[in-house]
Scaffold this motif. Structure first.
Motif, PDB file in Angstrom:
ATOM      1  N   SER A 225       0.817  -1.212   0.000  1.00  0.00           N
ATOM      2  CA  SER A 225       0.000   0.000   0.000  1.00  0.00           C
ATOM      3  C   SER A 225       0.848   1.257   0.000  1.00  0.00           C
ATOM      4  O   SER A 225       0.516   2.253  -0.661  1.00  0.00           O
ATOM      5  N   THR A 226       1.961   1.220   0.750  1.00  0.00           N
ATOM      6  CA  THR A 226       2.794   2.419   0.839  1.00  0.00           C
ATOM      7  C   THR A 226       3.425   2.769  -0.509  1.00  0.00           C
ATOM      8  O   THR A 226       3.696   3.937  -0.789  1.00  0.00           O
ATOM      9  N   GLY A 228       1.887   1.892  -3.354  1.00  0.00           N
ATOM     10  CA  GLY A 228       0.793   1.999  -4.313  1.00  0.00           C
ATOM     11  C   GLY A 228       0.881   0.972  -5.430  1.00  0.00           C
ATOM     12  O   GLY A 228       0.601   1.290  -6.598  1.00  0.00           O
ATOM     13  N   THR A 305       0.830  -1.711 -11.175  1.00  0.00           N
ATOM     14  CA  THR A 305       0.137  -0.522 -10.701  1.00  0.00           C
ATOM     15  C   THR A 305      -1.081  -0.277 -11.585  1.00  0.00           C
ATOM     16  O   THR A 305      -1.096  -0.641 -12.762  1.00  0.00           O
ATOM     17  N   SER A 315      -6.967   4.924  -5.970  1.00  0.00           N
ATOM     18  CA  SER A 315      -6.860   5.109  -4.522  1.00  0.00           C
ATOM     19  C   SER A 315      -6.412   3.820  -3.851  1.00  0.00           C
ATOM     20  O   SER A 315      -6.497   2.729  -4.423  1.00  0.00           O
ATOM     21  N   ASN A 316      -5.936   3.948  -2.628  1.00  0.00           N
ATOM     22  CA  ASN A 316      -5.524   2.768  -1.863  1.00  0.00           C
ATOM     23  C   ASN A 316      -6.693   1.809  -1.655  1.00  0.00           C
ATOM     24  O   ASN A 316      -6.495   0.586  -1.593  1.00  0.00           O
ATOM     25  N   GLU A 317      -7.905   2.346  -1.552  1.00  0.00           N
ATOM     26  CA  GLU A 317      -9.077   1.491  -1.348  1.00  0.00           C
ATOM     27  C   GLU A 317      -9.343   0.636  -2.582  1.00  0.00           C
ATOM     28  O   GLU A 317      -9.619  -0.569  -2.488  1.00  0.00           O
ATOM     29  N   LEU A 319      -7.109  -0.144  -4.845  1.00  0.00           N
ATOM     30  CA  LEU A 319      -5.977  -1.060  -4.952  1.00  0.00           C
ATOM     31  C   LEU A 319      -6.152  -2.239  -3.995  1.00  0.00           C
ATOM     32  O   LEU A 319      -5.826  -3.378  -4.330  1.00  0.00           O
ATOM     33  N   ARG A 320      -6.696  -1.956  -2.799  1.00  0.00           N
ATOM     34  CA  ARG A 320      -6.924  -3.041  -1.834  1.00  0.00           C
ATOM     35  C   ARG A 320      -7.958  -4.032  -2.368  1.00  0.00           C
ATOM     36  O   ARG A 320      -7.796  -5.251  -2.245  1.00  0.00           O
ATOM     37  N   SER A 323      -6.426  -6.118  -4.972  1.00  0.00           N
ATOM     38  CA  SER A 323      -5.554  -7.108  -4.346  1.00  0.00           C
ATOM     39  C   SER A 323      -6.354  -8.296  -3.820  1.00  0.00           C
ATOM     40  O   SER A 323      -5.933  -9.449  -3.957  1.00  0.00           O
TER      41      SER A 323
END
Length: 337
Positions: A225-226, A228, A305, A315-317, A319-320, A323
């Motif tokens: 996450s850090t 991205g 990415t 956004s991280n959300e 991307l989560r 994942s």
């Protein structure tokens, strides 16, 4: 049949065509009765009262010297063209001198010279060749691809700077020698080239088989996450194959892809809940829009990415959520069928 398999099949036919009727193919397709012919000459008949004409000796064929008379004629003339060494293995390169190839390090799990040595041993065993290991490589008694009995030396030489190993094949004895006939340079080159081509073909087949098994094994994916990004446990080529294979099955339509630049443009249209249940994967709940998927080359690893059509990272959300679906998908080998 894919393109690579078709090419290898066609090359196999051309490389191994030399295994059948070598004596017939080596000879001209007409008779050799002319060898028994002799030149019959007689003095020119000059009628009475006429003088003999003056003859020009510019075009008189000189008598062949003893050395020239030793050349081959008739059935002994080999009409086959030289055989070209073919770099059938990915990354291989023809030697500048001698008959052989340079092979370059492709895998990191074992030294290249050890890999080639193992491949040669398997090749000789498959061809039932009488082979023995030497200080420089191998020696074989009998031609592994079915030509007359011959002896070859197979020399391996490593170049640490180039991270490469050369394999040179040398014909050191032929059945022609036992018949008091010298081995012609053309014949020697052809037999050596046929040997290296036959090995290269067998070696490439084995590498292809190993790669297919590797491509169908699980791949580990980790969310960072850090950074991205998603971190892939495999190198670029294998990660690319898995990525472009899985994306269409997860609701992404591939609209453009550039492997050399490492990106895939996709449209995500989503899928019904039942479809995700059939795939036995977490439903991918992200905005239905265009994305660019970028693959990065990190050597033994790769990175993935995601960004929108304006190349703004997701956004991280998002991307989560990606994942949650991609991590188990990359580990599933049944999704590759």
């Amino acid at each position: 049949m894919n393109t690579n398999k078709m090419i290898i099949s066609l090359l196999a036919v051309s490389v191994l065509a030399g295994c059948s009727n070598p004596e017939k193919r080596a000879q001209a397709n007409r008779g050799f009765e002319y060898e028994d012919a002799s030149l019959r000459t007689a003095a020119l008949m000059i009628p009475a009262g006429l003088e003999a004409p003056t003859f020009n000796n510019d075009y008189v064929i000189p008598k062949a010297s003893a050395l020239e008379s030793q050349g081959v004629t008739g059935k002994d003339v080999d009409v086959r063209p030289p055989t070209q060494v073919l770099p059938l293995v990915r990354g291989s390169q023809i030697l500048e001198s001698g008959t052989g190839l340079w092979f370059y390090q492709q895998r990191l799990d074992q030294p290249l010279q050890q890999e080639l040595n193992t491949a040669l041993a398997a090749f000789f065993k498959d061809k039932k060749a009488d082979a023995s290991e030497t200080a420089l490589g191998w020696s074989t008694n009998g031609n592994p691809i079915g030509s007359p009995k011959q002896r070859f030396n197979w020399q391996l030489s490593a170049d640490e700077v180039r991270r490469a190993v050369s394999l040179q094949v040398t014909l050191v004895e032929s059945d022609a020698a036992s018949k008091q006939k010298p081995v012609l340079a053309q014949t020697k080159q052809r037999d050596e080239a046929s040997m290296i081509n036959a090995f290269s073909l067998a070696y490439q087949r084995e590498l292809t088989k190993q790669q297919e098994l590797l491509d169908r094994s699980p791949i580990q994916l980790t969310l960072e996450s850090t950074q991205g990004r998603l971190l892939v446990s495999e190198g670029y080529d294998r990660s690319w194959k898995r990525l472009v294979t899985l994306l269409p099955k997860l609701g992404f339509e591939l609209t453009n892809r550039q492997q050399a630049l490492g990106y895939v443009d996709v449209e995500f249209d989503g899928m019904r809940k039942g479809k995700w249940e059939d795939l036995k994967l977490p439903a991918l709940d992200i905005p239905e829009q265009a994305y660019r998927v970028q693959l990065g080359d990190l050597g033994s690893q790769s990175s993935i990415t995601f960004s929108d059509k304006n190349k703004v990272p997701v956004s991280n959300e998002v991307l989560r959520k990606l994942s949650n679906t991609l991590v188990p998908a990359f580990e599933r080998t049944d999704l590759l069928r």
